[in-house]
Design a protein around this motif. Structure first.
Motif, PDB file in Angstrom:
ATOM      1  N   ALA A  87      60.263 -33.246  71.393  1.00 18.76           N
ATOM      2  CA  ALA A  87      60.526 -32.420  70.115  1.00 18.76           C
ATOM      3  C   ALA A  87      59.402 -32.607  69.329  1.00 18.76           C
ATOM      4  O   ALA A  87      58.799 -33.478  68.498  1.00 18.76           O
ATOM      5  N   PRO A  88      58.446 -31.404  69.323  1.00 21.41           N
ATOM      6  CA  PRO A  88      57.541 -31.325  68.390  1.00 21.41           C
ATOM      7  C   PRO A  88      58.051 -31.585  66.665  1.00 21.41           C
ATOM      8  O   PRO A  88      58.985 -30.709  66.512  1.00 21.41           O
ATOM      9  N   ILE A  89      57.362 -32.259  65.939  1.00 21.06           N
ATOM     10  CA  ILE A  89      57.714 -32.332  64.603  1.00 21.06           C
ATOM     11  C   ILE A  89      56.832 -30.993  63.853  1.00 21.06           C
ATOM     12  O   ILE A  89      55.796 -30.883  63.945  1.00 21.06           O
ATOM     13  N   ARG A  90      57.838 -30.054  63.132  1.00 23.75           N
ATOM     14  CA  ARG A  90      57.376 -29.034  62.668  1.00 23.75           C
ATOM     15  C   ARG A  90      57.399 -29.003  61.143  1.00 23.75           C
ATOM     16  O   ARG A  90      56.814 -28.106  60.505  1.00 23.75           O
ATOM     17  N   SER A  91      57.597 -30.176  60.692  1.00 27.33           N
ATOM     18  CA  SER A  91      57.379 -30.174  59.095  1.00 27.33           C
ATOM     19  C   SER A  91      56.505 -31.582  58.775  1.00 27.33           C
ATOM     20  O   SER A  91      56.689 -32.407  58.612  1.00 27.33           O
ATOM     21  N   PRO A  92      55.159 -31.234  58.791  1.00 27.28           N
ATOM     22  CA  PRO A  92      54.315 -29.851  58.933  1.00 27.28           C
ATOM     23  C   PRO A  92      54.020 -29.599  60.403  1.00 27.28           C
ATOM     24  O   PRO A  92      53.989 -30.360  61.399  1.00 27.28           O
ATOM     25  N   LEU A  93      53.377 -28.517  60.899  1.00 25.55           N
ATOM     26  CA  LEU A  93      53.088 -28.230  62.040  1.00 25.55           C
ATOM     27  C   LEU A  93      52.061 -29.051  62.337  1.00 25.55           C
ATOM     28  O   LEU A  93      51.796 -29.375  63.539  1.00 25.55           O
ATOM     29  N   TYR A  94      50.865 -29.364  61.576  1.00 25.87           N
ATOM     30  CA  TYR A  94      49.899 -29.888  61.777  1.00 25.87           C
ATOM     31  C   TYR A  94      49.504 -30.814  60.547  1.00 25.87           C
ATOM     32  O   TYR A  94      49.645 -30.360  59.466  1.00 25.87           O
ATOM     33  N   VAL A  95      48.578 -31.824  60.854  1.00 26.53           N
ATOM     34  CA  VAL A  95      47.889 -32.647  59.718  1.00 26.53           C
ATOM     35  C   VAL A  95      46.524 -32.471  59.921  1.00 26.53           C
ATOM     36  O   VAL A  95      46.048 -32.972  60.963  1.00 26.53           O
ATOM     37  N   THR A  96      45.647 -32.686  58.608  1.00 29.11           N
ATOM     38  CA  THR A  96      44.201 -32.424  58.753  1.00 29.11           C
ATOM     39  C   THR A  96      43.949 -33.833  58.429  1.00 29.11           C
ATOM     40  O   THR A  96      44.403 -34.550  57.455  1.00 29.11           O
ATOM     41  N   MET A  97      43.149 -34.602  59.414  1.00 32.83           N
ATOM     42  CA  MET A  97      42.726 -36.166  59.254  1.00 32.83           C
ATOM     43  C   MET A  97      41.437 -36.185  58.440  1.00 32.83           C
ATOM     44  O   MET A  97      40.704 -34.961  58.179  1.00 32.83           O
ATOM     45  N   HIS A 101      57.190 -35.574  48.023  1.00 35.95           N
ATOM     46  CA  HIS A 101      56.138 -35.703  49.124  1.00 35.95           C
ATOM     47  C   HIS A 101      56.648 -35.011  50.365  1.00 35.95           C
ATOM     48  O   HIS A 101      55.961 -35.200  51.381  1.00 35.95           O
ATOM     49  N   GLY A 102      57.678 -34.235  50.329  1.00 33.97           N
ATOM     50  CA  GLY A 102      58.206 -33.370  51.281  1.00 33.97           C
ATOM     51  C   GLY A 102      59.037 -33.794  52.240  1.00 33.97           C
ATOM     52  O   GLY A 102      58.845 -35.018  52.618  1.00 33.97           O
ATOM     53  N   SER A 103      59.958 -33.146  52.863  1.00 31.64           N
ATOM     54  CA  SER A 103      60.919 -34.027  53.778  1.00 31.64           C
ATOM     55  C   SER A 103      60.131 -34.531  55.163  1.00 31.64           C
ATOM     56  O   SER A 103      60.437 -35.352  55.900  1.00 31.64           O
ATOM     57  N   GLY A 104      58.920 -33.771  55.674  1.00 33.26           N
ATOM     58  CA  GLY A 104      58.148 -34.279  56.693  1.00 33.26           C
ATOM     59  C   GLY A 104      57.170 -35.355  56.302  1.00 33.26           C
ATOM     60  O   GLY A 104      56.331 -35.748  56.920  1.00 33.26           O
ATOM     61  N   GLY A 105      56.935 -35.453  55.010  1.00 36.34           N
ATOM     62  CA  GLY A 105      55.788 -36.434  54.357  1.00 36.34           C
ATOM     63  C   GLY A 105      54.678 -35.831  54.322  1.00 36.34           C
ATOM     64  O   GLY A 105      53.748 -36.346  53.984  1.00 36.34           O
ATOM     65  N   ASN A 106      54.369 -34.395  54.397  1.00 34.43           N
ATOM     66  CA  ASN A 106      53.283 -33.709  54.298  1.00 34.43           C
ATOM     67  C   ASN A 106      52.613 -33.517  52.704  1.00 34.43           C
ATOM     68  O   ASN A 106      51.973 -32.676  52.580  1.00 34.43           O
ATOM     69  N   GLY A 107      53.641 -33.873  51.754  1.00 37.70           N
ATOM     70  CA  GLY A 107      53.310 -33.799  50.402  1.00 37.70           C
ATOM     71  C   GLY A 107      53.042 -32.206  49.868  1.00 37.70           C
ATOM     72  O   GLY A 107      53.772 -31.365  50.619  1.00 37.70           O
ATOM     73  N   ALA A 108      52.324 -32.025  48.687  1.00 34.45           N
ATOM     74  CA  ALA A 108      51.877 -30.948  48.429  1.00 34.45           C
ATOM     75  C   ALA A 108      50.889 -30.932  47.386  1.00 34.45           C
ATOM     76  O   ALA A 108      50.485 -32.047  47.177  1.00 34.45           O
ATOM     77  N   VAL A 109      50.430 -30.117  46.684  1.00 29.84           N
ATOM     78  CA  VAL A 109      49.148 -29.902  45.936  1.00 29.84           C
ATOM     79  C   VAL A 109      49.761 -30.926  44.628  1.00 29.84           C
ATOM     80  O   VAL A 109      50.814 -30.794  44.105  1.00 29.84           O
ATOM     81  N   GLY A 110      48.877 -31.895  44.604  1.00 27.83           N
ATOM     82  CA  GLY A 110      49.275 -33.045  43.604  1.00 27.83           C
ATOM     83  C   GLY A 110      50.104 -34.033  44.083  1.00 27.83           C
ATOM     84  O   GLY A 110      50.178 -35.393  43.394  1.00 27.83           O
ATOM     85  N   TYR A 111      50.722 -33.877  45.083  1.00 24.58           N
ATOM     86  CA  TYR A 111      51.655 -34.951  45.909  1.00 24.58           C
ATOM     87  C   TYR A 111      51.133 -35.487  47.161  1.00 24.58           C
ATOM     88  O   TYR A 111      50.971 -34.494  47.963  1.00 24.58           O
ATOM     89  N   PRO A 112      50.721 -36.670  47.282  1.00 21.67           N
ATOM     90  CA  PRO A 112      49.687 -36.928  48.591  1.00 21.67           C
ATOM     91  C   PRO A 112      50.604 -36.840  49.925  1.00 21.67           C
ATOM     92  O   PRO A 112      51.903 -36.936  49.760  1.00 21.67           O
ATOM     93  N   ASN A 113      49.810 -36.423  50.732  1.00 22.47           N
ATOM     94  CA  ASN A 113      50.391 -36.358  52.187  1.00 22.47           C
ATOM     95  C   ASN A 113      50.379 -37.561  52.737  1.00 22.47           C
ATOM     96  O   ASN A 113      49.205 -38.348  52.758  1.00 22.47           O
ATOM     97  N   LEU A 114      51.536 -37.995  53.297  1.00 24.73           N
ATOM     98  CA  LEU A 114      51.589 -39.388  53.849  1.00 24.73           C
ATOM     99  C   LEU A 114      51.424 -39.493  55.306  1.00 24.73           C
ATOM    100  O   LEU A 114      51.410 -40.622  56.042  1.00 24.73           O
ATOM    101  N   LEU A 115      51.197 -38.495  55.705  1.00 24.86           N
ATOM    102  CA  LEU A 115      50.857 -38.450  57.332  1.00 24.86           C
ATOM    103  C   LEU A 115      49.344 -38.749  57.762  1.00 24.86           C
ATOM    104  O   LEU A 115      49.376 -39.360  58.885  1.00 24.86           O
TER     105      LEU A 115
END
Lengths: 476, 288
Positions: free
Chosen positions: A367-377, B126-140
């Motif tokens: 199950a791909p995680i779609r929130s978010p689609l991708y993460v920039t490292m 931080h968003g339901s998936g943890g990806n944050g937003a502008v001003g709120y850190p991305n935890l992924l």
């Protein structure tokens, strides 16, 4: 004014008690054998052991509701494969259709639990209270100590059979030896006791007292199966053209004027549903063929050919009446609906077998995680995450290796483990978070959507399975 | 059978004696079972009113003898739930965070609990998936302002960032350089920062920018611009930007400065819950 006229009609007809007489013959023998085999299967199957390793139950047939597993010898069914059970039920249904369209109410007469247990209860009744005539006499006699003793003995034996019936049922749903000990020491779950209680009560009442009323009034199947039967289905019928006019006093009338029926009432005496088959087809008739046995016995004794009462199709019955020639029985039975039912039944059976034999050795889902689609490292690479569920269907803990298929620039990492190998306990689904990363600036990182293949390998057997999923780059 | 009642002598329908405008009312009583059912419901209703909350008063309803309330039932259920999980909570609180993953059962408890805590208390920012937003850190991702080890994450959750309520809150304060720098200097340092992360920049502004950077920024962001987790100073060389990495966004950050705040959760969550959510966030993919 007569009170009988103003009295409202009775709302029900009281049951006429039935005292079936003992009978011997071919069909009765077949029925005794079937009774033994079917009851044997029912009582013995939960006690068969089958080794599946330490972590799994060693009961050959087990419906494990608590863990949502169905065990059948070497087959183990998980909840998402319930369609196998569904297909088996459909096959059972089609099988009933097939047998009904060919042999009529053969299910009712030979295999139905209601018939089997009623037969057993009538047998007990005969052992304790004697055959038909003595039972009728006992029934009509006033209550005495002997009558009470016989009745209590009979009920006690019925109750024992009923408890065993309800008791056997629960062993299909838990480890039988453990449950038996717990049950006896009053430590089993209340549901076990209530199940046994309910099934004991229904067996006792339906087999001992309701009997043919269940078939006539309660059961929907006799009404439904009328749709599967036609004039070419086998039914139990009386050859009235041969038997009539019936008569006892053959010398007085001159036997040439009379038919073969000597009006001995043997067919009525043995009937478990209390009908006279010579009155023609009746809704109560369960097609048990005991009247055939009874009549054949009488015909043999008076030197007439057997089969005054016999299995026959409605078409043949009519043809015989007009003395026309009949088709072979075998040709009657093979007709379009029979062939259709057979084909459907076999087709479904083959489909189940093929599906069962081709079950993947390893089952997993992505199950791909779609929130978010991708993460920039931080190094600019693009990472996608997936929830991978791997089923370990074995009786021991196994190690599974999750990887990517083929040559690829992508890298894969399983959260929480250093290499890609993860241990999953026996008979459990392992849920793993898996990260796939595309190097900064690579095609996959800049592209939109890309198909990738994930492989899961059982490191013990080296068996592996492959599944496709998507990778989303920064272009998506 | 259930016709109207008849007078046995005249065989006329029995009436109630009510007559109006020549219309007589027949006596058609309810069936007895119906009547008894009605009485039974009345008795039931009276019993219910005595035992359960029934009559609405000014501030609340009559409480009833059983003292039942749906809130009370919920509280009871929660209490039972917490009681059942007490041993797991105790184990989680005393364990070394780094060792929890070795205990599969405890780890599963922490992950499931952590996911629930996260969705209830953290996902808003931080968003339901943890990806944050502008001003709120991305935890992924693997870029952490204050450190991404289990202990670092736990500390951040406990004390929060730049809040006034907790003395232990993580604190850093970048000055708003717009107040005392020339536009040219700001322009220069913005282009210098753009160059650090390899983005398009104006090479003519670099020499001034390098001087401004060396004088003002190095102490926190470091000579190479890689930041400093002890100071909460972001890494300026990577492509991850909390407030955006464009020229305009960076200029705004330099001129006005940004001071995001995170509340301290030690007053709202139990230590066990904090540890659950720390473990949950750590395994989302960026944990160090």
């Amino acid at each position: 004014m007569n009170t009988a006229e103003t009295e409202p009609p009775r709302l029900y007809a009281p049951r006429e008690p039935i005292f079936p007489r003992r009978v011997a013959g071919m069909f009765r023998t077949v029925k005794w054998w079937l009774l033994g085999i079917l009851l044997g299967i029912y009582y013995i199957v939960p006690w068969i052991r089958w080794d599946r390793g330490d972590a799994l139950p060693d009961q050959a047939v087990l419906v494990d509701l608590a863990h949502r597993r169905f065990f059948f010898f070497w087959i183990e069914i998980w909840p998402h494969e319930f369609y196998f059970v569904g297909a088996l039920l459909i096959m059972a249904g089609l099988g009933l259709f097939l047998f009904t369209s060919v042999f009529g109410r053969v299910w009712c007469g030979y295999a139905c639990p209601q018939t089997i247990w009623t037969d057993l209860f009538i047998l007990v009744e005969r052992w304790i209270e004697g055959d038909r005539n003595r039972r009728i006499k006992l029934w009509k006699s006033p209550m005495t100590v002997t009558k009470a003793r016989l009745r209590v003995t009979k009920w006690a034996v019925w109750l024992l059979i009923s408890v065993a019936t309800g008791g056997a049922w629960i062993f299909y749903f838990a480890d039988a030896p453990t449950l038996l000990v717990n049950f006896a020491t009053l430590q089993a779950h209340p549901i076990a006791y209530s199940t046994v209680g309910i099934l004991t009560a229904t067996t006792f009442v339906l087999g001992g007292f309701m009997r043919e009323q269940v078939c006539t009034y309660m059961c929907p199947w006799p009404r439904i199966q009328a749709a599967m039967m036609d004039e070419n289905s086998l039914t139990v019928a009386y050859r009235s053209w041969r038997g009539e006019p019936r008569g006892k006093h053959r010398k007085a009338h001159g036997s040439s004027d009379l038919g073969d029926c000597i009006d001995c009432n043997a067919c009525v005496a043995v009937c478990p549903v209390g009908i006279d088959i010579r009155d023609g087809h009746q809704v109560e008739c369960i097609g048990c063929a005991l009247c055939i046995d009874a009549c054949d016995d009488v015909m043999t004794r008076i030197g007439k050919p057997r089969g005054l009462i016999d299995y026959m199709t409605l078409v043949d019955e009519n043809l015989q009446t007009t003395q026309s020639t009949m088709k072979d029985l075998i040709r009657r039975l093979f007709r379009l609906r029979v062939i259709l039912y057979t084909l459907l039944w076999c087709g479904l059976g083959v489909a189940i077998l093929v599906a069962l034999l081709n079950r993947p050795e390893i089952e997993f889902s992505i199950a791909p995680i779609r929130s978010p689609l991708y993460v920039t490292m931080s190094d600019g690479s693009i990472r996608n995450s997936y929830i991978v569920r791997v089923q370990n269907r074995n009786g021991e803990a196994r190690q599974f290796r999750i990887g990517l298929a083929g040559e690829t620039a992508l890298t894969i990492r399983v959260e929480g483990v250093d290499n890609l190998t993860t241990t999953i306990p026996a008979d459990r689904t392992g849920i793993k978070r898996v990260h796939v990363t595309a190097p900064a600036g690579s095609d996959a990182a800049t592209a939109g959507q890309l198909d990738i293949d994930m492989v899961v390998e059982d490191t013990t057997t080296a068996a592996s399975a492959i599944k496709s999923t998507s990778f989303h780059g920064a272009g998506s | 059978m259930m016709g109207e009642k008849q007078d046995p002598k005249t065989a006329e329908p029995e009436t109630t004696g009510h007559v109006w405008d020549g219309i007589r009312e027949y006596n058609n009583p309810m069936p007895r079972w119906w009547l008894w059912t009605l009485y039974a419901t009345i008795v039931w209703g009276i019993g219910y009113m005595i035992l359960y909350p029934a009559w609405p008063l000014v501030s609340q309803a009559t409480p009833g003898l059983l003292g039942y309330s749906s809130r009370g039932e919920l509280a009871h259920t929660l209490e039972e739930f917490n009681e059942r999980n007490a041993p797991l909570d105790a184990a989680l609180v005393t364990a070394e965070l780094a060792d929890v993953h070795a205990d599969a059962n405890l780890m599963e408890y922490a992950l499931r609990g952590g996911a629930a805590v996260y969705q209830a208390h953290c996902s808003q920012c931080h968003g339901s998936g943890g990806n944050g937003a502008v001003g709120y850190p991305n935890l992924l991702d693997d870029d952490w302002l204050w450190g991404g080890s289990l202990e670092d994450i736990r500390y951040t959750v406990v004390h929060g960032i730049r809040n006034d309520a907790d003395e232990g809150a993580r604190f850093s304060q970048m000055p708003a350089y717009g107040e005392f720098m020339e536009d040219e200097q700001i322009d220069g340092v913005v282009h210098y920062v753009l160059s650090l992360s390899g983005q398009d920049h104006d090479p003519y502004a670099l020499s001034l920018g390098a001087i401004v950077y060396a004088e003002n920024c190095v102490s926190c962001h470091g000579e190479d611009g890689r930041g400093n987790q002890a100071e909460g100073a972001p890494n300026l060389t990577d492509p991850i930007w909390l407030y955006g990495g464009s020229e305009d966004a960076i200029r705004e950050s330099v001129a006005y400065s940004r001071h995001g705040v995170m509340p301290n959760w030690n007053t709202r969550l139990t230590e066990a819950q904090i540890r659950q959510v720390a473990i949950y966030v750590h395994q989302l993919g960026g944990g160090e």
